[in-house]
Design a protein around this motif. Structure first.
Motif, PDB file in Angstrom:
ATOM      1  N   THR A 175      -8.353   1.755   0.642  1.00 26.11           N
ATOM      2  CA  THR A 175      -7.120   2.103   1.420  1.00 26.11           C
ATOM      3  C   THR A 175      -5.986   1.617   0.377  1.00 26.11           C
ATOM      4  O   THR A 175      -5.368   1.878   0.808  1.00 26.11           O
ATOM      5  CB  THR A 175      -7.582   1.336   2.896  1.00 26.11           C
ATOM      6  OG1 THR A 175      -8.521   0.944   3.244  1.00 26.11           O
ATOM      7  CG2 THR A 175      -6.282   0.992   3.672  1.00 26.11           C
ATOM      8  N   MET A 176      -6.532   0.489  -0.106  1.00 27.77           N
ATOM      9  CA  MET A 176      -5.745   0.039  -0.988  1.00 27.77           C
ATOM     10  C   MET A 176      -4.895   1.532  -1.769  1.00 27.77           C
ATOM     11  O   MET A 176      -3.462   0.738  -2.226  1.00 27.77           O
ATOM     12  CB  MET A 176      -6.291  -1.294  -1.781  1.00 27.77           C
ATOM     13  CG  MET A 176      -6.750  -2.094  -0.816  1.00 27.77           C
ATOM     14  SD  MET A 176      -5.115  -3.213   0.202  1.00 27.77           S
ATOM     15  CE  MET A 176      -6.580  -3.877   1.504  1.00 27.77           C
ATOM     16  N   ILE A 177      -6.027   1.985  -2.406  1.00 27.70           N
ATOM     17  CA  ILE A 177      -5.489   3.465  -3.324  1.00 27.70           C
ATOM     18  C   ILE A 177      -4.247   3.837  -2.259  1.00 27.70           C
ATOM     19  O   ILE A 177      -3.214   4.487  -3.097  1.00 27.70           O
ATOM     20  CB  ILE A 177      -6.657   3.362  -3.505  1.00 27.70           C
ATOM     21  CG1 ILE A 177      -7.569   3.183  -4.875  1.00 27.70           C
ATOM     22  CG2 ILE A 177      -6.702   5.239  -4.280  1.00 27.70           C
ATOM     23  CD1 ILE A 177      -8.702   3.815  -5.093  1.00 27.70           C
ATOM     24  N   VAL A 178      -4.803   4.151  -0.808  1.00 25.43           N
ATOM     25  CA  VAL A 178      -3.930   5.333  -0.139  1.00 25.43           C
ATOM     26  C   VAL A 178      -2.537   4.740  -0.294  1.00 25.43           C
ATOM     27  O   VAL A 178      -1.317   5.321  -0.443  1.00 25.43           O
ATOM     28  CB  VAL A 178      -4.630   5.463   0.794  1.00 25.43           C
ATOM     29  CG1 VAL A 178      -3.778   6.677   1.959  1.00 25.43           C
ATOM     30  CG2 VAL A 178      -6.294   6.555   0.570  1.00 25.43           C
ATOM     31  N   GLN A 179      -2.571   3.222  -0.006  1.00 23.58           N
ATOM     32  CA  GLN A 179      -1.232   3.274   0.283  1.00 23.58           C
ATOM     33  C   GLN A 179      -0.525   2.573  -0.910  1.00 23.58           C
ATOM     34  O   GLN A 179       0.858   2.856  -1.148  1.00 23.58           O
ATOM     35  CB  GLN A 179      -1.661   1.122   1.326  1.00 23.58           C
ATOM     36  CG  GLN A 179      -2.289   1.378   2.426  1.00 23.58           C
ATOM     37  CD  GLN A 179      -1.666   1.464   3.472  1.00 23.58           C
ATOM     38  OE1 GLN A 179      -0.063   2.038   3.152  1.00 23.58           O
ATOM     39  NE2 GLN A 179      -1.855   2.660   4.458  1.00 23.58           N
ATOM     40  N   ALA A 180      -1.106   2.240  -2.208  1.00 28.44           N
ATOM     41  CA  ALA A 180      -0.773   1.968  -3.331  1.00 28.44           C
ATOM     42  C   ALA A 180       0.064   3.450  -4.039  1.00 28.44           C
ATOM     43  O   ALA A 180       1.442   3.528  -4.454  1.00 28.44           O
ATOM     44  CB  ALA A 180      -1.539   1.561  -4.352  1.00 28.44           C
ATOM     45  N   ILE A 181      -0.608   5.110  -3.998  1.00 28.19           N
ATOM     46  CA  ILE A 181      -0.444   6.099  -4.073  1.00 28.19           C
ATOM     47  C   ILE A 181       1.322   6.555  -3.833  1.00 28.19           C
ATOM     48  O   ILE A 181       2.451   6.341  -3.415  1.00 28.19           O
ATOM     49  CB  ILE A 181      -0.929   6.779  -4.453  1.00 28.19           C
ATOM     50  CG1 ILE A 181      -0.391   8.255  -5.851  1.00 28.19           C
ATOM     51  CG2 ILE A 181      -1.682   7.581  -3.061  1.00 28.19           C
ATOM     52  CD1 ILE A 181      -0.480   7.692  -6.620  1.00 28.19           C
ATOM     53  N   SER A 182       1.074   6.161  -1.978  1.00 29.05           N
ATOM     54  CA  SER A 182       2.087   6.708  -1.155  1.00 29.05           C
ATOM     55  C   SER A 182       3.046   5.462  -1.273  1.00 29.05           C
ATOM     56  O   SER A 182       4.414   6.239  -1.203  1.00 29.05           O
ATOM     57  CB  SER A 182       1.610   5.757   0.090  1.00 29.05           C
ATOM     58  OG  SER A 182       0.250   6.376   0.697  1.00 29.05           O
ATOM     59  N   LEU A 183       3.292   4.390  -1.874  1.00 29.15           N
ATOM     60  CA  LEU A 183       4.255   3.553  -2.018  1.00 29.15           C
ATOM     61  C   LEU A 183       4.979   3.859  -3.406  1.00 29.15           C
ATOM     62  O   LEU A 183       6.259   3.516  -4.075  1.00 29.15           O
ATOM     63  CB  LEU A 183       3.814   2.136  -1.542  1.00 29.15           C
ATOM     64  CG  LEU A 183       5.238   1.004  -2.597  1.00 29.15           C
ATOM     65  CD1 LEU A 183       6.596   1.164  -1.394  1.00 29.15           C
ATOM     66  CD2 LEU A 183       4.195  -0.489  -2.755  1.00 29.15           C
ATOM     67  N   LEU A 184       3.762   4.887  -4.055  1.00 30.38           N
ATOM     68  CA  LEU A 184       4.471   4.751  -6.260  1.00 30.38           C
ATOM     69  C   LEU A 184       5.487   6.208  -5.244  1.00 30.38           C
ATOM     70  O   LEU A 184       6.496   6.108  -6.305  1.00 30.38           O
ATOM     71  CB  LEU A 184       3.287   4.906  -6.302  1.00 30.38           C
ATOM     72  CG  LEU A 184       3.564   4.995  -7.771  1.00 30.38           C
ATOM     73  CD1 LEU A 184       4.165   3.626  -8.881  1.00 30.38           C
ATOM     74  CD2 LEU A 184       2.520   5.472  -8.561  1.00 30.38           C
ATOM     75  N   GLY A 200      -5.718  11.516  -9.162  1.00 28.00           N
ATOM     76  CA  GLY A 200      -7.327  11.257  -8.029  1.00 28.00           C
ATOM     77  C   GLY A 200      -6.688  10.363  -6.939  1.00 28.00           C
ATOM     78  O   GLY A 200      -7.615  10.815  -6.162  1.00 28.00           O
ATOM     79  N   ALA A 201      -5.877   9.735  -6.980  1.00 29.80           N
ATOM     80  CA  ALA A 201      -5.216   8.983  -6.106  1.00 29.80           C
ATOM     81  C   ALA A 201      -4.036   9.827  -4.741  1.00 29.80           C
ATOM     82  O   ALA A 201      -4.690   9.704  -3.370  1.00 29.80           O
ATOM     83  CB  ALA A 201      -4.173   7.392  -6.385  1.00 29.80           C
ATOM     84  N   ARG A 202      -4.134  10.769  -5.235  1.00 34.78           N
ATOM     85  CA  ARG A 202      -3.111  11.960  -4.645  1.00 34.78           C
ATOM     86  C   ARG A 202      -4.438  12.496  -3.595  1.00 34.78           C
ATOM     87  O   ARG A 202      -4.479  12.962  -2.361  1.00 34.78           O
ATOM     88  CB  ARG A 202      -2.868  13.011  -5.011  1.00 34.78           C
ATOM     89  CG  ARG A 202      -0.451  11.888  -5.364  1.00 34.78           C
ATOM     90  CD  ARG A 202      -0.236  12.842  -5.940  1.00 34.78           C
ATOM     91  NE  ARG A 202       0.776  12.452  -6.194  1.00 34.78           N
ATOM     92  CZ  ARG A 202       1.605  11.793  -7.667  1.00 34.78           C
ATOM     93  NH1 ARG A 202       1.048  11.655  -8.087  1.00 34.78           N
ATOM     94  NH2 ARG A 202       3.340  11.189  -7.961  1.00 34.78           N
ATOM     95  N   LEU A 203      -5.691  12.728  -4.361  1.00 33.37           N
ATOM     96  CA  LEU A 203      -6.637  13.986  -3.508  1.00 33.37           C
ATOM     97  C   LEU A 203      -7.249  12.902  -2.403  1.00 33.37           C
ATOM     98  O   LEU A 203      -7.492  13.456  -1.638  1.00 33.37           O
ATOM     99  CB  LEU A 203      -7.931  14.428  -4.298  1.00 33.37           C
ATOM    100  CG  LEU A 203      -7.351  14.960  -5.668  1.00 33.37           C
ATOM    101  CD1 LEU A 203      -8.179  15.095  -6.668  1.00 33.37           C
ATOM    102  CD2 LEU A 203      -7.284  16.670  -4.974  1.00 33.37           C
ATOM    103  N   ILE A 204      -7.690  11.116  -3.258  1.00 32.58           N
ATOM    104  CA  ILE A 204      -8.155  10.459  -2.449  1.00 32.58           C
ATOM    105  C   ILE A 204      -7.133  10.327  -1.426  1.00 32.58           C
ATOM    106  O   ILE A 204      -7.971   9.874   0.221  1.00 32.58           O
ATOM    107  CB  ILE A 204      -8.436   9.229  -2.691  1.00 32.58           C
ATOM    108  CG1 ILE A 204      -9.840   9.600  -3.751  1.00 32.58           C
ATOM    109  CG2 ILE A 204      -8.759   7.701  -1.593  1.00 32.58           C
ATOM    110  CD1 ILE A 204      -9.836   8.014  -4.993  1.00 32.58           C
ATOM    111  N   SER A 205      -6.332   9.864  -1.228  1.00 33.55           N
ATOM    112  CA  SER A 205      -4.884  10.206  -0.119  1.00 33.55           C
ATOM    113  C   SER A 205      -4.731  10.959   0.707  1.00 33.55           C
ATOM    114  O   SER A 205      -4.589  10.909   1.848  1.00 33.55           O
ATOM    115  CB  SER A 205      -3.521   9.503  -0.635  1.00 33.55           C
ATOM    116  OG  SER A 205      -2.432   9.405  -0.041  1.00 33.55           O
TER     117      SER A 205
END
Length: 473
Positions: free
Chosen positions: A157-166, A292-297
């Motif tokens: 969940t932290m990765i999804v939030q971080a890449i969206s914020l980025l 990778g983060a965008r794929l997970i998101s």
């Protein structure tokens, strides 16, 4: 079965009421009517919240807990001919398989459960309403904490939030920088073309302030020496308009915002890189932390992404293009988000499709290893990436190789051997003047022509015969 700190079993008194599903709610409008439809058959109390939480968790997952199994064996075994109404069909299948009890699940049962919940206080005697609500609330909080604690998706969940914020920060930064350049451009337009880097531009504007201060301002901290000299020269002949101190103050405040957001973006990117290496190290090695983060998101979680086949991972992010291609019966897209991976980016245009397919196949293995494996090292990702790079070199060199043999035979190539050619210095190129001038050469040629005599062969005159000689002969 009630999900409070007590387990309740109700018996339906009038089964004919269940036939009328649409009007069943009317039978639970008042406590008196509800008591005519159902009555409390058995009551089992949990020892503590832990036992109640275990039973509630088992029920939500469609499993039969120990306390439920104990109650059903004790009560329903005496009346095996009766049917057990269950709100969860999966749980009913488990009960039927283990205890051989007939279970029923239908819209009428769901409506009956809803009616029991509305009149729970009147159907259960001996428990104050306030105590029932307190027990239900306590169990609900415990269940929520349990789900949050043991959720397999919570870490990413932290990765999804971080890449969206980025991504949001990048959009905001672009808007702010564009506004800053346009705003300050009215006062000093030349500096926008001289300083191309956005952060250096904002820091320089922050330090300069008004255009008249450029000559006395030291910009060596933010700019190279030649760029600083160019800025100072442009300030002397600038075509910008004069602005007030208040305008300059607002522009400088905007520059502060850009600098702060840029610094926070750098910090967030480092955080995202560390989180990706901790949670999905093999995927990060294969496609990079951002892709990778965008794929997970895009998939929602690492576990959801692990369920996708390689063909879906390949075109993840290109859904609109895919459905448009299917609708118009054209070629489907070859890549989606995976296009931004470094391996695909360094490939020539004709091989991008092949590499993206191979990369998606290896990346899907890496995702499953990260999501479901016990190890947390990136050895598999490094190994697969090395294979892909070797395959990429083979594809890129394929067109350059020398082809030999017939068309049916496979193309062969010579083994590469490193040859070092030592070149010797040629002194003849030192002078650009010719050793003999053209004029002198021309004169020598003329003298030779004069010196050599020209011999001309003359033809001997042919003697004509005399008439007398002809007659004698």
């Amino acid at each position: 079965c009630g999900k409070t700190l007590n387990l309740f079993l109700f018996q339906v008194l009038d089964e004919s009421k269940l036939q009328e599903v649409d009007s069943l709610w009317k039978e639970f409008e008042t406590p008196e009517k509800a008591n005519k439809v159902v009555k409390l058959k058995h009551f089992e109390k949990f020892q503590d919240t832990t036992e109640a939480l275990a039973a509630a968790t088992a029920m939500t997952e469609g499993k039969m807990g120990k306390s439920l199994k104990k109650v059903l064996k004790k009560v329903v075994a005496k009346e095996a001919h009766e049917q057990l109404a269950i709100s969860d069909a999966k749980l009913g299948g488990v009960i039927k398989e283990k205890l051989n009890l007939s279970c029923v699940h239908s819209p009428a049962v769901a409506e009956l459960m809803r009616g029991i919940r509305t009149q729970m206080e009147s159907l259960i005697t001996g428990l104050p309403p306030r105590e029932i609500s307190a027990m239900s609330l306590g169990l609900a909080h415990s269940l929520s904490r349990y789900k949050l604690k043991f959720s397999p998706d919570k870490v990413d969940t932290m990765i999804v939030q971080a890449i969206s914020l980025l991504d949001d920060l990048d959009k905001e930064l672009n808007n702010y920088i564009m506004r800053c350049r346009e705003w300050y451009g009215w006062h000093f337009p030349e500096v926008g073309k001289i300083i191309t880097d956005n952060l250096a531009y904002c820091k320089s504007v922050r330090k300069i302030g008004a255009r008249t201060n450029v000559a006395t301002t030291d910009l060596s901290e933010h700019l190279p020496e030649e760029v600083e000299a160019e800025v100072k020269l442009a300030a002397e002949i600038s075509m910008g308009t004069e602005v007030s101190e208040e305008d300059i103050g607002n522009i400088m405040h905007l520059c502060d915002q850009v600098i702060e957001i840029t610094e926070y973006r750098t910090q967030l990117y480092d955080y995202l890189k560390n989180r990706m290496m901790a949670i999905a190290p093999n995927l990060t090695v294969m496609v990079g932390e951002l892709v990778g983060a965008r794929l997970i998101s895009h998939a929602g979680s690492l576990l959801n992404l692990a369920k996708h086949p390689a063909s879906t991972v390949q075109i993840l992010g290109a859904e609109k293009a895919l459905f448009r291609a299917l609708k118009t019966r054209r070629d489907t897209p070859k890549y989606g988000l995976i296009y931004h991976a470094s391996l695909v980016g360094q490939t020539s245009a004709k091989n991008k499709g092949k590499i993206s397919r191979m990369l998606a196949a290896k990346a899907s293995l890496a995702i499953r290893y990260d999501a479901l494996g016990e190890d947390t090292n990136a050895e598999m990702g490094v190994e697969n990436r090395a294979k892909l790079e070797a395959r990429l070199r083979h594809l890129e060199e394929k067109g350059i190789r020398r082809i030999s043999g017939t068309g049916k035979a496979m193309a062969k190539s010579d083994k590469y051997q490193h040859k070092s050619d030592v070149k010797v210095y040629d002194p003849s190129g030192d002078s650009t003047l010719p050793s003999v001038s053209k004029k002198r050469k021309f004169e020598e040629v003329e003298e030779e022509e004069v010196a050599t005599p020209v011999t001309v062969k003359t033809k001997k005159p042919k003697k004509e015969p005399v008439d007398g000689q002809l007659s004698n002969s």
